[in-house]
Design a protein around this motif. Structure first.
Motif: not given
Length: 154
Positions: A109-110, A51, A87-91, A93-94, A61
């Protein structure tokens, strides 16, 4: 995994776009030997994926938050629903299952405080979630995904 594999891993964590020739020169191997070792390191799971490190501010963000989540001794279906939503929420990160008073620690992160508030409202309303606590990062002295490697591979 031997010392050369560890050298390759340390190198590619910091210079992942470098050519096999550059990696080979840094660790004392030929291009073909570097290619073979990287294939093996990927196959055994030492390298999970490739990546790019992206500056969150450059992509809109800038808000960094850490949220602790407490789940009740609720049904496992409730906790599974919460974890699937995370898991489905891209914001998010961990997500770490942690010891202590809290059940989970999230790194988020938003793009804005408003979007963070909406995300946190959704988390707080999830079945099985009984409490959350969020802290905002004002600045970051160090943020890295580079994993330190033990000399003996342990």
């Amino acid at each position: 995994m031997d010392a050369i594999d560890r050298k390759i891993l340390a190198y590619v964590q910091k210079g992942g776009r470098d050519s096999y020739a550059e990696i080979g020169a840094a660790v004392g191997l030929s291009i073909s030997a570097v290619n073979e070792r990287l294939k093996k390191l990927h196959t055994c799971g030492a390298i999970q994926f490739w990546s790019a490190a992206v500056d969150p501010r450059a992509v809109g963000r800038p808000i960094l938050a850490y949220t602790q989540v407490l789940t009740a001794g609720a049904r496992s279906d409730d906790v599974d629903a919460f974890l699937n939503a995370v898991r489905r929420n891209d914001a998010v990160l961990e997500c770490h299952h942690v010891t202590g008073r809290w059940s989970y620690l999230l790194k988020i992160r938003t793009e804005s405080l408003e979007s963070l508030e909406a995300l946190l409202s959704g988390i707080a309303a999830a079945p099985g979630v009984t409490q959350t606590h969020t802290e905002l990062a004002l600045s970051s002295l160090k943020e890295t995904s580079v994993v330190p490697l033990a000399a003996d591979g342990t």
